[in-house]
Design a protein around this motif. Structure first.
Motif, PDB file in Angstrom:
ATOM      1  N   UNK A 139      52.346  43.858  52.750  1.00 44.62           N
ATOM      2  CA  UNK A 139      52.627  44.875  52.776  1.00 44.62           C
ATOM      3  C   UNK A 139      53.741  44.022  51.463  1.00 44.62           C
ATOM      4  N   UNK A 140      54.680  43.238  51.809  1.00 39.50           N
ATOM      5  CA  UNK A 140      54.917  42.539  51.305  1.00 39.50           C
ATOM      6  C   UNK A 140      54.847  42.318  49.705  1.00 39.50           C
ATOM      7  N   UNK A 141      53.839  41.533  50.066  1.00 38.67           N
ATOM      8  CA  UNK A 141      53.395  40.567  48.112  1.00 38.67           C
ATOM      9  C   UNK A 141      52.524  41.924  47.365  1.00 38.67           C
ATOM     10  N   UNK A 142      51.563  42.663  47.769  1.00 39.33           N
ATOM     11  CA  UNK A 142      51.079  43.669  46.952  1.00 39.33           C
ATOM     12  C   UNK A 142      51.501  43.093  45.296  1.00 39.33           C
ATOM     13  N   UNK A 143      52.408  44.343  45.410  1.00 42.17           N
ATOM     14  CA  UNK A 143      52.765  44.585  44.214  1.00 42.17           C
ATOM     15  C   UNK A 143      52.880  42.925  42.869  1.00 42.17           C
ATOM     16  N   UNK A 144      52.932  41.662  43.959  1.00 42.37           N
ATOM     17  CA  UNK A 144      53.443  40.705  42.689  1.00 42.37           C
ATOM     18  C   UNK A 144      51.868  39.970  41.916  1.00 42.37           C
ATOM     19  N   UNK A 145      52.367  40.466  40.829  1.00 37.82           N
ATOM     20  CA  UNK A 145      51.845  40.180  39.809  1.00 37.82           C
ATOM     21  C   UNK A 145      50.111  38.724  40.220  1.00 37.82           C
ATOM     22  N   UNK A 146      50.792  37.536  40.734  1.00 35.65           N
ATOM     23  CA  UNK A 146      50.290  36.671  41.152  1.00 35.65           C
ATOM     24  C   UNK A 146      48.869  36.922  42.138  1.00 35.65           C
ATOM     25  N   UNK A 147      49.245  37.739  43.087  1.00 32.26           N
ATOM     26  CA  UNK A 147      48.199  37.829  44.245  1.00 32.26           C
ATOM     27  C   UNK A 147      47.096  39.024  43.598  1.00 32.26           C
ATOM     28  N   UNK A 148      45.598  38.319  44.302  1.00 33.88           N
ATOM     29  CA  UNK A 148      44.242  39.205  43.782  1.00 33.88           C
ATOM     30  C   UNK A 148      44.568  40.364  44.584  1.00 33.88           C
ATOM     31  N   UNK A 149      44.743  41.446  44.564  1.00 31.37           N
ATOM     32  CA  UNK A 149      44.663  42.738  45.190  1.00 31.37           C
ATOM     33  C   UNK A 149      43.791  42.933  45.494  1.00 31.37           C
ATOM     34  N   UNK A 150      42.519  42.807  45.251  1.00 32.78           N
ATOM     35  CA  UNK A 150      41.193  43.225  45.773  1.00 32.78           C
ATOM     36  C   UNK A 150      41.209  42.354  47.438  1.00 32.78           C
ATOM     37  N   UNK A 151      41.633  41.227  47.219  1.00 28.89           N
ATOM     38  CA  UNK A 151      42.199  40.392  48.674  1.00 28.89           C
ATOM     39  C   UNK A 151      42.807  40.520  49.286  1.00 28.89           C
ATOM     40  N   UNK A 152      44.254  41.407  49.012  1.00 29.24           N
ATOM     41  CA  UNK A 152      45.466  41.338  50.301  1.00 29.24           C
ATOM     42  C   UNK A 152      45.209  42.528  50.623  1.00 29.24           C
ATOM     43  N   UNK A 153      44.174  43.943  50.079  1.00 29.22           N
ATOM     44  CA  UNK A 153      44.115  44.705  50.632  1.00 29.22           C
ATOM     45  C   UNK A 153      43.009  44.758  50.963  1.00 29.22           C
ATOM     46  N   UNK A 154      41.882  43.793  51.663  1.00 30.47           N
ATOM     47  CA  UNK A 154      40.580  44.076  52.394  1.00 30.47           C
ATOM     48  C   UNK A 154      41.171  42.982  53.408  1.00 30.47           C
ATOM     49  N   UNK A 155      42.052  42.132  53.495  1.00 32.32           N
ATOM     50  CA  UNK A 155      43.058  41.544  54.856  1.00 32.32           C
ATOM     51  C   UNK A 155      43.577  42.452  55.418  1.00 32.32           C
ATOM     52  N   UNK A 156      44.876  42.890  54.762  1.00 34.37           N
ATOM     53  CA  UNK A 156      45.366  44.091  54.742  1.00 34.37           C
ATOM     54  C   UNK A 156      44.900  44.794  55.912  1.00 34.37           C
ATOM     55  N   UNK A 157      43.089  45.493  55.142  1.00 34.10           N
ATOM     56  CA  UNK A 157      41.975  46.447  56.562  1.00 34.10           C
ATOM     57  C   UNK A 157      41.505  45.472  56.797  1.00 34.10           C
ATOM     58  N   UNK A 158      41.622  44.476  57.183  1.00 34.12           N
ATOM     59  CA  UNK A 158      40.668  43.859  58.513  1.00 34.12           C
ATOM     60  C   UNK A 158      42.032  44.014  59.021  1.00 34.12           C
ATOM     61  N   UNK A 159      43.195  43.440  59.293  1.00 38.19           N
ATOM     62  CA  UNK A 159      44.405  43.473  60.001  1.00 38.19           C
ATOM     63  C   UNK A 159      44.278  45.150  60.619  1.00 38.19           C
ATOM     64  N   UNK A 160      44.099  46.355  59.991  1.00 35.86           N
ATOM     65  CA  UNK A 160      44.643  47.250  60.431  1.00 35.86           C
ATOM     66  C   UNK A 160      42.980  47.590  61.073  1.00 35.86           C
ATOM     67  N   UNK A 161      42.135  47.539  60.797  1.00 36.22           N
ATOM     68  CA  UNK A 161      40.960  47.609  61.760  1.00 36.22           C
ATOM     69  C   UNK A 161      40.969  46.776  62.685  1.00 36.22           C
ATOM     70  N   UNK A 162      41.394  45.529  63.036  1.00 29.27           N
ATOM     71  CA  UNK A 162      41.573  44.968  64.363  1.00 29.27           C
ATOM     72  C   UNK A 162      42.310  45.318  65.607  1.00 29.27           C
ATOM     73  N   UNK A 163      43.274  45.991  64.753  1.00 29.36           N
ATOM     74  CA  UNK A 163      44.235  47.365  65.983  1.00 29.36           C
ATOM     75  C   UNK A 163      43.650  48.106  66.166  1.00 29.36           C
ATOM     76  N   UNK A 164      43.258  48.285  65.728  1.00 35.00           N
ATOM     77  CA  UNK A 164      42.422  49.686  65.779  1.00 35.00           C
ATOM     78  C   UNK A 164      42.962  51.258  64.725  1.00 35.00           C
ATOM     79  N   UNK A 165      43.567  51.121  64.067  1.00 32.67           N
ATOM     80  CA  UNK A 165      44.243  51.740  62.777  1.00 32.67           C
ATOM     81  C   UNK A 165      43.080  52.033  62.028  1.00 32.67           C
ATOM     82  N   UNK A 166      42.027  52.792  62.669  1.00 36.50           N
ATOM     83  CA  UNK A 166      41.695  52.748  61.032  1.00 36.50           C
ATOM     84  C   UNK A 166      41.693  53.905  59.621  1.00 36.50           C
ATOM     85  N   UNK A 167      42.133  54.955  59.696  1.00 37.03           N
ATOM     86  CA  UNK A 167      42.637  55.352  58.746  1.00 37.03           C
ATOM     87  C   UNK A 167      42.819  54.558  57.920  1.00 37.03           C
ATOM     88  N   UNK A 168      44.543  53.774  57.611  1.00 32.51           N
ATOM     89  CA  UNK A 168      44.899  52.608  57.152  1.00 32.51           C
ATOM     90  C   UNK A 168      43.725  51.364  56.683  1.00 32.51           C
TER      91      UNK A 168
END
Length: 171
Positions: free
Chosen positions: A99-128
């Motif tokens: 969340x801190x780095x998603x708007x950094x122009x250097x990051x691959x947003x698709x990768x970061x959103x995917x990893x955020x999704x996995x973190x949320x999923x594994x924490x049980x926050x399925x909607x996020x």
């Protein structure tokens, strides 16, 4: 002259890594970093080697953090760090980092959103998780990533309760 030496050593280590000569690659990177401790891409490659070839996630984490610090304009460090955080079950740290780095122009947003999704999923926050997978889809041009994200969405929907599924209809 120093920059050229650093680049030459980095390229040599990168080629050795590609050739699966990982000990030699690591040694050259350590030599490079002893002379050029702020060479961020060398930290990133060394982190990748420690994570994927030497199974030393503690050293990998340290070098990814150095890669981000010294080469903040190089997206590879961010991506690799995100992979490591999820792989090592550091979901809260991944959420904060992503969340801190998603708007950094250097990051691959698709990768970061995917990893955020996995973190949320594994924490049980399925909607996020579902929301992050949708954002990953929006930010990729890769067919492989698209297929992976559609699979992740399907998996998350199977885990959802009836009421969670209803909430997704309004989005």
């Amino acid at each position: 002259m120093g920059d050229i030496k650093a680049e030459d050593l980095f390229l040599e280590a990168d080629q050795l890594s590609d050739d699966n000569k990982n000990i030699e690659a690591r040694n050259i990177l350590l030599e490079l970093l002893s002379d050029f401790p702020d060479y961020g891409r060398a930290h990133n490659l060394l982190g990748w080697l420690y994570q994927n070839k030497f199974s030393n996630n503690t050293k990998a984490k340290l070098h990814y953090e150095m890669a981000i610090k010294y080469a903040s304009d190089f997206g590879g460090g961010y991506n690799n760090y995100a992979y490591l955080l999820v792989e090592t079950n550091k979901y809260d740290e991944m959420l904060s980092f992503g969340l801190e780095n998603i708007n950094n122009n250097s990051v691959d947003k698709a990768v970061i959103y995917n990893k955020l999704g996995q973190a949320y999923e594994l924490k049980g926050d399925l909607l996020n998780a579902l929301e992050c997978y949708n954002l990953s889809i929006k930010d990729t041009l890769s067919l492989q990533t698209l297929e992976s994200m559609y699979s992740a969405k399907s998996r998350v929907k199977k885990k959802m309760s009836f009421f969670q599924k209803i909430k997704t209809l309004n989005k």
